[in-house]
Design a protein around this motif. Structure first.
Motif, PDB file in Angstrom:
ATOM      1  N   ALA A   1     -51.363  18.385 -22.975  1.00 30.77           N
ATOM      2  CA  ALA A   1     -52.113  18.565 -24.220  1.00 30.77           C
ATOM      3  C   ALA A   1     -51.728  19.873 -24.900  1.00 30.77           C
ATOM      4  CB  ALA A   1     -53.618  18.532 -23.932  1.00 30.77           C
ATOM      5  N   GLU A   2     -51.583  20.929 -24.104  1.00 30.12           N
ATOM      6  CA  GLU A   2     -51.184  22.222 -24.677  1.00 30.12           C
ATOM      7  C   GLU A   2     -49.780  22.143 -25.270  1.00 30.12           C
ATOM      8  OE1 GLU A   2     -51.550  25.200 -21.710  1.00 30.12           O
ATOM      9  OE2 GLU A   2     -53.734  25.354 -21.869  1.00 30.12           O
TER      10      GLU A   2
ATOM     11  N   ALA B   1     -48.335  19.443 -26.423  1.00 32.05           N
ATOM     12  CA  ALA B   1     -48.394  18.637 -27.643  1.00 32.05           C
ATOM     13  C   ALA B   1     -48.971  19.442 -28.797  1.00 32.05           C
ATOM     14  CB  ALA B   1     -49.234  17.386 -27.394  1.00 32.05           C
ATOM     15  N   ALA B   2     -50.004  20.250 -28.503  1.00 33.62           N
ATOM     16  CA  ALA B   2     -50.607  21.083 -29.548  1.00 33.62           C
ATOM     17  C   ALA B   2     -49.614  22.122 -30.059  1.00 33.62           C
ATOM     18  CB  ALA B   2     -51.869  21.756 -29.013  1.00 33.62           C
ATOM     19  N   ALA B   3     -48.866  22.716 -29.125  1.00 32.88           N
ATOM     20  CA  ALA B   3     -47.873  23.725 -29.522  1.00 32.88           C
ATOM     21  C   ALA B   3     -46.770  23.093 -30.369  1.00 32.88           C
ATOM     22  CB  ALA B   3     -47.272  24.376 -28.278  1.00 32.88           C
ATOM     23  N   ALA B   4     -46.356  21.884 -29.978  1.00 33.96           N
ATOM     24  CA  ALA B   4     -45.314  21.193 -30.740  1.00 33.96           C
ATOM     25  C   ALA B   4     -45.807  20.854 -32.154  1.00 33.96           C
ATOM     26  CB  ALA B   4     -44.883  19.929 -30.009  1.00 33.96           C
ATOM     27  N   LYS B   5     -47.069  20.426 -32.241  1.00 37.34           N
ATOM     28  CA  LYS B   5     -47.632  20.098 -33.557  1.00 37.34           C
ATOM     29  C   LYS B   5     -47.758  21.345 -34.423  1.00 37.34           C
ATOM     30  CE  LYS B   5     -51.512  17.781 -35.810  1.00 37.34           C
ATOM     31  NZ  LYS B   5     -51.680  18.820 -36.836  1.00 37.34           N
ATOM     32  N   ALA B   6     -48.199  22.448 -33.787  1.00 40.97           N
ATOM     33  CA  ALA B   6     -48.326  23.694 -34.542  1.00 40.97           C
ATOM     34  C   ALA B   6     -46.962  24.153 -35.057  1.00 40.97           C
ATOM     35  CB  ALA B   6     -48.963  24.773 -33.667  1.00 40.97           C
ATOM     36  N   ALA B   7     -45.944  24.010 -34.210  1.00 34.60           N
ATOM     37  CA  ALA B   7     -44.604  24.402 -34.636  1.00 34.60           C
ATOM     38  C   ALA B   7     -44.101  23.525 -35.776  1.00 34.60           C
ATOM     39  CB  ALA B   7     -43.644  24.320 -33.445  1.00 34.60           C
ATOM     40  N   ALA B   8     -44.392  22.212 -35.675  1.00 38.37           N
ATOM     41  CA  ALA B   8     -43.970  21.292 -36.730  1.00 38.37           C
ATOM     42  C   ALA B   8     -44.699  21.589 -38.041  1.00 38.37           C
ATOM     43  CB  ALA B   8     -44.227  19.854 -36.294  1.00 38.37           C
ATOM     44  N   ASP B   9     -46.009  21.877 -37.923  1.00 39.95           N
ATOM     45  CA  ASP B   9     -46.786  22.203 -39.124  1.00 39.95           C
ATOM     46  C   ASP B   9     -46.275  23.488 -39.770  1.00 39.95           C
ATOM     47  OD1 ASP B   9     -48.283  19.982 -38.644  1.00 39.95           O
ATOM     48  OD2 ASP B   9     -50.011  21.051 -37.805  1.00 39.95           O
ATOM     49  N   LYS B  10     -45.950  24.480 -38.930  1.00 40.73           N
ATOM     50  CA  LYS B  10     -45.443  25.744 -39.468  1.00 40.73           C
ATOM     51  C   LYS B  10     -44.092  25.539 -40.149  1.00 40.73           C
ATOM     52  CE  LYS B  10     -44.425  30.539 -38.203  1.00 40.73           C
ATOM     53  NZ  LYS B  10     -43.160  30.583 -38.945  1.00 40.73           N
ATOM     54  N   ALA B  11     -43.251  24.711 -39.503  1.00 42.69           N
ATOM     55  CA  ALA B  11     -41.950  24.450 -40.097  1.00 42.69           C
ATOM     56  C   ALA B  11     -42.096  23.753 -41.444  1.00 42.69           C
ATOM     57  CB  ALA B  11     -41.105  23.598 -39.151  1.00 42.69           C
TER      58      ALA B  11
END
Length: 307
Positions: A160-161, A163-173
């Motif tokens: 879960a962590e 996946a959350a980190a990957a989503k945050a990175a994608a959102d930032k990108a």
């Protein structure tokens, strides 16, 4: 041969033939006067060619006891190998079982009538040991299941962590890409696409003072006060000096708000090239849509060098 010796041999022979033992009627110390009569006796069945049910039961008890002792060693080895805390000491008291088994083995030459009680003692001690082994095995199984649950929960947390980190990175990108795209469509000091509030042409005074007067009226219509006017004056002083003809030859930005390209201001009026009020109207719309207020735009300009 003496008379006494012949008498003794006769007694032994009679016992061997009849299976009975003679009983003396005189003192054993006075064998010259002793007389004998046959008395009934139980021949130990241990000597029988075929063992009876008592011995079969005894052998079964010994086998069960041996199996129980082996189970103790196995469960203790499994607990030690697991390295888990099962919530109780991994000890089994086999003293009673060992003693009962020893007594049963020592009675192998006794009549079979003695064996059932001794076999029962072994069986009872075996049952007690088996119960303790079952308790330890249950504790180990529970500890193993708990460990598996904890490992599964930890794995789910890590996934879960991640996946959350990957989503945050994608959102930032995505946000960075959008900001880069917006920046490339504006110059270092302005430009934008938010719809302005039309001014209706203004007063026709294109001087910096006339442009600021028009801006003050427009700020009031938006509900902004003098504090926002102060930020706006500072912002556009920096960008164009409030010159409606200001042109940046390096970027192509034009007018008081330095729109890039200047033709964007046509959404506020066709006279965007010649009317300072039209440029102010478009510029305020851009500021409102992107920064919320002139002071928000001025703060951004101070920190980055552009708005």
């Amino acid at each position: 041969m003496t008379t006494v010796g012949a008498l003794v041999l006769g007694v032994v022979a009679a016992a061997a033939l009849t299976g009975t033992a003679p009983a003396a009627t005189a003192s054993p110390a006075d064998l010259s006067t002793a007389t004998f009569s046959l008395a009934s006796s139980i021949t130990p069945t241990v000597l029988a060619a075929t063992p009876g049910p008592e011995k079969t039961e005894a052998r079964a008890a010994e086998t069960a006891a041996s199996t129980s002792i082996q189970a103790v060693a196995t469960v203790q080895s499994d607990i030690a190998a697991s390295g888990l805390d099962i919530g109780q000491p991994a000890t089994v008291d086999t003293t009673a079982l060992q003693q009962a088994t020893d007594r049963l083995e020592a009675a192998s030459m006794l009549p079979e009538t003695f064996l059932p009680a001794l076999s029962h003692d072994v069986a009872a001690a075996t049952a007690a040991v088996d119960q303790r082994v079952a308790e330890l095995r249950g504790g180990l199984d529970a500890a193993v299941a708990k460990k598996a649950e904890e490992e599964a929960a930890e794995k789910a947390r890590q996934e879960a962590e991640a996946a959350a980190a990957a989503k945050a990175a994608a959102d930032k990108a995505a946000a960075d890409k959008q900001a880069s795209s917006s920046s490339s469509s504006s110059n270092s000091g302005g430009g934008g696409s938010s719809a302005p509030i039309p001014t209706g042409g203004g007063s026709g005074d294109n001087s910096p003072a006339g442009a600021q007067a028009a801006a003050r009226d427009m700020l009031a219509s938006r509900g902004w006060g003098d504090d926002q006017m102060s930020c706006l004056v500072s912002l556009w002083n920096k960008e164009s000096g409030w010159n409606y003809k200001a042109y940046n030859s390096g970027s192509g930005a034009y007018g008081i708000p330095q729109a890039l390209p200047g033709s964007k201001m046509s959404s506020a009026g066709a006279d965007w090239q010649t009317n300072a009020a039209t440029q102010v109207s478009w510029g305020l719309g851009y500021i409102s849509g992107r920064y919320g207020t002139p002071c928000g735009a001025w703060g951004h300009s101070q920190s980055t060098g552009w708005y």
